[in-house]
Design a protein around this motif. Sequence first.
Motif, short mmCIF file in Angstrom:
data_model
loop_
_atom_site.label_atom_id
_atom_site.label_comp_id
_atom_site.label_asym_id
_atom_site.label_seq_id
_atom_site.Cartn_x
_atom_site.Cartn_y
_atom_site.Cartn_z
N LYS A 13 0.83 -1.19 0.00
CA LYS A 13 0.00 0.00 0.00
C LYS A 13 0.87 1.26 0.00
O LYS A 13 2.00 1.24 0.50
N GLN A 14 0.32 2.34 -0.52
CA GLN A 14 1.04 3.62 -0.47
C GLN A 14 0.95 4.25 0.91
O GLN A 14 1.86 4.93 1.35
N LEU A 15 -0.18 4.04 1.57
CA LEU A 15 -0.37 4.60 2.90
C LEU A 15 -1.33 3.73 3.70
O LEU A 15 -2.12 2.97 3.14
N ILE A 16 -1.21 3.86 5.02
CA ILE A 16 -2.13 3.21 5.96
C ILE A 16 -2.56 4.29 6.95
O ILE A 16 -1.74 5.12 7.36
N THR A 17 -3.82 4.29 7.34
CA THR A 17 -4.30 5.27 8.32
C THR A 17 -4.76 4.56 9.59
O THR A 17 -5.23 3.42 9.54
N LYS A 18 -4.63 5.27 10.69
CA LYS A 18 -4.99 4.67 11.99
C LYS A 18 -5.31 5.81 12.96
O LYS A 18 -4.61 6.83 12.98
N THR A 19 -6.35 5.65 13.75
CA THR A 19 -6.72 6.65 14.76
C THR A 19 -6.62 6.01 16.15
O THR A 19 -7.06 4.88 16.35
N THR A 20 -6.03 6.74 17.08
CA THR A 20 -5.72 6.19 18.41
C THR A 20 -6.19 7.14 19.51
O THR A 20 -6.05 8.36 19.39
N ARG A 21 -6.75 6.56 20.56
CA ARG A 21 -7.08 7.31 21.78
C ARG A 21 -5.99 7.10 22.82
O ARG A 21 -5.56 5.97 23.05
N MET A 22 -5.56 8.19 23.46
CA MET A 22 -4.56 8.10 24.52
C MET A 22 -5.07 8.89 25.72
O MET A 22 -5.26 10.10 25.61
N PRO A 23 -5.29 8.24 26.87
CA PRO A 23 -5.72 9.00 28.06
C PRO A 23 -4.59 9.89 28.57
O PRO A 23 -3.41 9.65 28.30
N SER A 24 -4.95 10.92 29.29
CA SER A 24 -3.97 11.83 29.86
C SER A 24 -2.90 11.07 30.64
O SER A 24 -3.21 10.21 31.46
N GLY A 25 -1.63 11.38 30.36
CA GLY A 25 -0.52 10.73 31.04
C GLY A 25 0.00 9.48 30.37
O GLY A 25 1.04 8.94 30.76
N TYR A 26 -0.71 8.99 29.34
CA TYR A 26 -0.27 7.77 28.64
C TYR A 26 1.06 8.01 27.93
O TYR A 26 1.26 9.05 27.30
N VAL A 27 1.96 7.04 28.03
CA VAL A 27 3.27 7.13 27.40
C VAL A 27 3.40 6.05 26.34
O VAL A 27 3.29 4.86 26.63
N ASP A 28 3.59 6.47 25.11
CA ASP A 28 3.91 5.55 24.02
C ASP A 28 5.42 5.58 23.88
O ASP A 28 5.98 6.46 23.23
N ASP A 29 6.09 4.62 24.55
CA ASP A 29 7.53 4.71 24.75
C ASP A 29 8.30 4.61 23.43
O ASP A 29 7.74 4.36 22.37
N SER A 73 5.97 9.42 22.55
CA SER A 73 4.91 10.42 22.72
C SER A 73 4.25 10.28 24.08
O SER A 73 4.05 9.16 24.57
N VAL A 74 3.93 11.42 24.67
CA VAL A 74 3.23 11.46 25.96
C VAL A 74 1.97 12.30 25.78
O VAL A 74 2.02 13.41 25.23
N ALA A 75 0.82 11.78 26.22
CA ALA A 75 -0.43 12.52 26.14
C ALA A 75 -0.50 13.49 27.32
O ALA A 75 -0.57 13.07 28.48
N ILE A 76 -0.43 14.79 27.04
CA ILE A 76 -0.52 15.79 28.10
C ILE A 76 -1.95 15.83 28.64
O ILE A 76 -2.17 15.97 29.84
N THR A 77 -2.91 15.71 27.75
CA THR A 77 -4.32 15.64 28.13
C THR A 77 -4.93 14.43 27.41
O THR A 77 -4.26 13.77 26.62
N ASP A 78 -6.19 14.15 27.69
CA ASP A 78 -6.87 13.10 26.91
C ASP A 78 -6.77 13.46 25.43
O ASP A 78 -7.13 14.57 25.03
N THR A 79 -6.27 12.53 24.65
CA THR A 79 -5.91 12.85 23.27
C THR A 79 -6.45 11.81 22.30
O THR A 79 -6.45 10.62 22.59
N ILE A 80 -6.93 12.29 21.16
CA ILE A 80 -7.25 11.42 20.03
C ILE A 80 -6.40 11.90 18.87
O ILE A 80 -6.44 13.09 18.53
N PHE A 81 -5.60 11.03 18.30
CA PHE A 81 -4.81 11.46 17.15
C PHE A 81 -4.93 10.47 16.01
O PHE A 81 -5.07 9.26 16.21
N SER A 82 -4.92 11.02 14.82
CA SER A 82 -4.90 10.21 13.61
C SER A 82 -3.48 10.18 13.08
O SER A 82 -2.74 11.16 13.18
#
Length: 269
Positions: A13-29, A73-82
């Motif tokens: 594929k040329q691209l893949i998309t994904k949307t993720t929820r991260m609660p405040s304080g969550y660390v994606d190491d 990445s660290v979620a400073i607040t409740d975060t939804i990112f694509s």
Amino acid sequence: MQANNLIRDFPNKQLITKTTRMPSGYVDDFHSHSWHQIVFPLKGLLQSNIGDKCVIVPHNGMLYIPANTVHKSVAITDTIFSAIYLNPEKYVQYGDKPKPCQVSSFIKELILILFEAHTLAQSESNISHFLMVLRDQIDVANSYEIPLLIPKDKRLLSVFLQLKQQPDLPFTLKEWATKVGASERTLSRLCSKEFSRSFALWRQNIRLVLSLQLLDTKMCIQEIAIELGYSSDSAYIYAFRKMFNQTPSKYRTDTLEHGFATRSLISQL
């Protein structure tokens, strides 16, 4: 499904998309992807470490991360990112340096279009055209340099967590020092070491960055100023303009004018 699993399962594929929820304080190491990545917060605030750099990505910003670049990445607040993952082996070539960008209404709409199923069902050639436009827009977009918020020192971190929950707390440096078990001189030195700025300016930066989310609500400017602990709305407007080079009202207009599609995508999650 994890992004790297998606990349493994759809290598052509040329691209893949994904949307993720991260609660405040969550660390994606610390991790990396074999494809380029575009991080686009729909809601909330992220702080991302990339190599020896650290950036804040608000919901009107985005971050381009080249393939195989280690990041956290660290979620400073409740975060939804694509996130858009871009195949480096395909037709469109992207840069080799990370870039935090301010998102124009055009880039926002382009990103949202790339998340639509009917777009991804189009021909490879049409998708390539979309991606070439996106690449060119990233190249010319203004870099987004927002002061960092999250400290490493546990005493400053205690201050940050309390201010995040209640930004109008009126404590002086001396009172904060007593609360976290440090001297005034120590807190000042730690702020200077971690953020190259005074304690008062760091505290103000926390309030101003947190206000980006409040501007995405129906609260008036005066209510937001009070919520943040400013003595008047004019004091808040002055500080906001100094950091972001525009007034809160102008920011709100630019951000919300094309926000319907973004909120529609959030509601579908």
